[in-house]
Design an enzyme around this catalytic site. Structure first.
Site, PDB file in Angstrom:
ATOM      1  N   ASP A 400       0.856  -1.178   0.000  1.00 18.80           N
ATOM      2  CA  ASP A 400       0.000   0.000   0.000  1.00 18.80           C
ATOM      3  C   ASP A 400       0.898   1.236   0.000  1.00 18.80           C
ATOM      4  O   ASP A 400       2.066   1.164   0.384  1.00 18.80           O
ATOM      5  CB  ASP A 400      -0.894  -0.033   1.241  1.00 18.80           C
ATOM      6  CG  ASP A 400      -1.754   1.208   1.363  1.00 18.80           C
ATOM      7  OD1 ASP A 400      -2.370   1.598   0.365  1.00 18.80           O
ATOM      8  OD2 ASP A 400      -1.782   1.790   2.461  1.00 18.80           O
ATOM      9  N   ASP A 589      -2.194  -0.880   5.707  1.00 17.07           N
ATOM     10  CA  ASP A 589      -2.561  -0.353   7.024  1.00 17.07           C
ATOM     11  C   ASP A 589      -4.024   0.038   7.153  1.00 17.07           C
ATOM     12  O   ASP A 589      -4.473   0.376   8.243  1.00 17.07           O
ATOM     13  CB  ASP A 589      -1.696   0.863   7.366  1.00 17.07           C
ATOM     14  CG  ASP A 589      -2.064   2.088   6.522  1.00 17.07           C
ATOM     15  OD1 ASP A 589      -2.515   1.907   5.376  1.00 17.07           O
ATOM     16  OD2 ASP A 589      -1.898   3.218   7.010  1.00 17.07           O
ATOM     17  N   ASP A 593      -7.185  -2.339   2.808  1.00 20.30           N
ATOM     18  CA  ASP A 593      -6.147  -3.365   2.669  1.00 20.30           C
ATOM     19  C   ASP A 593      -6.524  -4.677   3.349  1.00 20.30           C
ATOM     20  O   ASP A 593      -5.908  -5.708   3.090  1.00 20.30           O
ATOM     21  CB  ASP A 593      -4.822  -2.871   3.267  1.00 20.30           C
ATOM     22  CG  ASP A 593      -4.320  -1.607   2.613  1.00 20.30           C
ATOM     23  OD1 ASP A 593      -4.363  -1.533   1.377  1.00 20.30           O
ATOM     24  OD2 ASP A 593      -3.898  -0.681   3.334  1.00 20.30           O
TER      25      ASP A 593
END
Length: 699
Positions: A400, A589, A593
């Protein structure tokens, strides 16, 4: 599972205007006692993490700490009363009927302490994959039953017959201890779906026809309801703004790093956080069609995926089980033919008892305990030992962007002057002065930048909002504005870093300076990418942020990227790579995700993110430092190496000792005396313990 609605798939439009707002509250910090109910979030129970199958026995068959501690006194008494393979040790003693006492205690110990192993063995046989639990159960059963026979035969015939109570008790205690050590090391997985439900408020403020407000449980909301959302509250459901305007923090849901301006007609997502404006929303989606529910569904699907870890200890134990059975059958047949039934039984039992994996039972738990301790000292919490085995053979790592590779916070990237009469320091002083009264992230970044530079902000007489553009104020008899490039309506000759937000300082209508603000790379992100490439792991950045912001970060890091990624997109990306046979690590995070963290072979959560992501992951970076991922890869490689070494030491003894105990070398005068077998068993156990403690990290 269908794709998300287009409003969920598309990233939000970049907004460069800013007003005086406080966005200090984050989605992940709002916790309510929300029950995960069918019809709202689509799940009433969390699927077991990664469905690690019948082999993750410490998760299924009781509390091994409690069982071990309660079994320990009984086991210790048996060890004192019973010789080790007919060899009396200095601390042992016997008395009249002490063997009967040992038999009674062993029966109690078998029924209580042996229960989880027999339950595990039943599960393995049902799956037609006998392994560690089957091997332990075999050793316990044979040593116990033969020892009971030995005691009865002594009193019936008066002949001395060796029992295996010592081996029975030591095997049981060591196996319970090993499982307790591993359970303590890796801990328990969290409930991602429950944490996800906590993002949605418990109650909603429904506006009735007479404009009065009725507080109603979110579970009772339906499409078409009008709800009011106060400043700082989490939005209760997906909907459309009917009245009001505000900035919505969607970072933890969509990955968009900047708070997004919303006004009448714009869509909002349940679980995101409202800024300071009051919003009136018309509910669009509830139940299984809501954004949160669809993310939850993806997590459930991912958690039901079977693990792809090889589980080396399970494999070795399976081989030992079949070898022990085969050797015992052959030994019984051969010795029955060349000797007698008593000799055949003794060799058969000795073979099966020798197969008891004392060292093998500690080989993996001791390495895991050492590994998790080392990891914790580096800010790595490993929740699943299989993650270490899988990370050792990883092919791809999906990362990410916001909050993982970047700080997720606004920072001044560049400050420039457009007028030769002003220095950069003077431009900074003016901008910091006009923004000093604002709590908006952009404003605070400018003020903080001035503080770091040691620049005193200019004092402004009055400061106000320029509707839809920015802020303005008066100082030294002049009017100043800080506005977006869009509001200025003409180009300025400055280089803007990709993905950055540009604000322009205007003096009496003339632009005199600019500031570029953006989400900055974390210091160790580049180090991480280098480490991944050195280990043959392909890095791919997948972000919910817009194309421009994603491209800027990807080019700086020199990696492949995918922008505008919804939770479904990330989930599909992980699934497609796994379907190609690649082992995938996912790092993230946010809520967006969580499904892909659960779907990946190894999920790594950045500790500063949401509880949902942390619960969905196998590994947590407590310090939110991407550089720690490199340490995790090193830890995985070295831990797997130590596991293999210990399996060689722990099982190697068994592979050699089993055929010798069966008497295959008896024709040339070589047999394995019980005392020699006991010594070898002890030595192999000590070796695996010492080898586990030598595990270290260099970096």
């Amino acid at each position: 599972m269908t794709k998300f609605e287009s409003n969920h798939l598309d990233s939000q439009q970049e907004h460069e205007n800013h007003v005086t707002m406080d966005h200090s509250k984050h989605v992940g910090h709002v916790h309510h006692e929300v029950q995960v109910e069918e019809g709202i979030h689509g799940h009433s129970e969390s699927a077991e993490h990664h469905n690690h199958g019948e082999h993750d026995h410490h998760q299924h068959h009781g509390n091994f700490k409690e069982i071990f501690l309660k079994s320990l006194p009984l086991g210790m008494i048996i060890l004192v009363l019973s010789p080790m393979m007919d060899v009396r040790l200095p601390f042992q003693f016997t008395f009249a009927y002490s063997d009967i006492l040992a038999a009674v205690l062993a029966t109690i110990l078998l029924l209580y302490g042996g229960k989880p192993f027999f339950q595990g063995a039943i599960g393995e046989f049902k799956q037609k994959t006998p392994g560690m639990m089957a091997l332990i159960s075999l050793g316990l059963s044979v040593s116990y039953l033969y020892s009971i026979y030995a005691v009865l035969a002594r009193y019936a015939t008066g002949a001395h017959i060796m029992d295996f109570f010592f081996e029975f008790a030591s095997l049981l205690l060591i196996m319970l201890l090993g499982h307790w050590i591993e359970m303590k090391a890796v801990g328990e997985a969290g409930d991602a779906q429950k944490s996800l439900a906590e993002l949605v408020p418990k109650d909603a403020h429904v506006v009735l026809e007479d404009d009065s407000i009725e507080t109603r449980p979110v579970t009772e909301l339906k499409a078409g309801d009008l709800v009011r959302v106060q400043a700082g509250e989490n939005i209760p459901a997906d909907g459309i703004i009917k009245r009001g305007a505000s900035r919505i923090n969607e970072a933890l849901l969509t990955g968009e790093s900047k708070p997004v301006e919303k006004e009448v007609g714009d869509k909002v997502i349940g679980g995101s956080t409202n800024g300071e404006g009051i919003l009136y929303l018309e509910v669009q989606e509830t139940g299984e069609r809501s954004f949160i529910s669809q993310v939850q569904t993806l997590i459930g699907q991912a958690q039901n995926q079977p693990s792809r870890a090889e589980n080396l200890a399970q494999k070795v134990a399976g081989w030992l089980f079949y070898i022990a059975i085969a050797a015992a059958v052959i030994a019984f047949g051969v010795w029955l033919y060349i000797a007698d039934i008593q000799t055949a039984i003794l060799f058969t039992v000795t073979t099966l008892v020798i197969a008891c994996p004392h060292a093998l039972g500690l080989a993996i738990p001791l390495v895991i305990a050492r590994s998790t301790s080392l990891g914790a000292s580096r800010g790595l919490l490993v929740k699943d030992r299989e993650a270490l085995e899988l990370a050792n053979k990883a092919d791809v790592m999906i990362l990410d962007k916001t909050g993982t590779l970047t700080t997720g916070e606004f920072k001044v990237l560049n400050m420039e002057t457009l007028d030769g009469q002003y220095t950069e320091a003077e431009i900074t002083a003016l901008m910091a002065g006009i923004e000093s009264g604002s709590s908006h992230p952009i404003a605070q970044s400018i003020v903080h930048y001035a503080e770091i530079q040691g620049i005193q902000p200019v004092r402004f007489d009055k400061i106000g909002i320029v509707p839809g553009a920015g802020v303005e104020g008066n100082a030294n008899g002049r009017n100043y504005q800080v506005i977006s490039q869009k509001a200025l309506a003409k180009a300025v000759a400055v280089d803007v870093p990709k993905g950055a937000t540009l604000s322009i300082l205007v003096e009496d209508g003339k632009p005199i300076g600019t500031v570029a603000l953006g989400d900055e790379l974390k210091e160790t992100s580049k180090t991480l990418i280098q480490a991944l490439k050195q280990n043959g792991i392909q890095p791919i950045m997948a972000t919910g942020d817009n194309e421009t912001a994603a491209q800027g970060v990807a080019e700086e890091l020199g990696i492949e990227y995918k922008a505008n990624q919804s939770p479904q997109d990330k989930y599909d990306l992980v699934e497609s790579l796994k379907n190609k046979g690649q082992t995938v690590i996912m790092v993230g995070d946010g809520v967006n995700d969580a499904p892909s963290l659960a779907m990946a072979d190894v999920g790594v959560a950045v500790g500063a993110g949401t509880q949902v992501a942390i619960d969905s992951a196998d590994v947590i970076l407590t310090q939110s430092d991407p550089g720690d991922i490199g340490s995790f890869i090193e830890l995985a490689n070295k831990t797997t190496g130590k596991m293999k070494q210990n399996l060689v030491w722990g099982a190697g003894y068994n592979f050699i000792a089993i055929p010798v105990a069966a008497g295959v070398l008896a024709s040339i005068g070589i047999t394995l005396a019980p005392a020699a077998g006991a010594i070898l068993m002890s030595v192999s156990t000590v070796i695996v313990a010492i080898n586990a403690m030598t595990l270290k990290l260099q970096n």
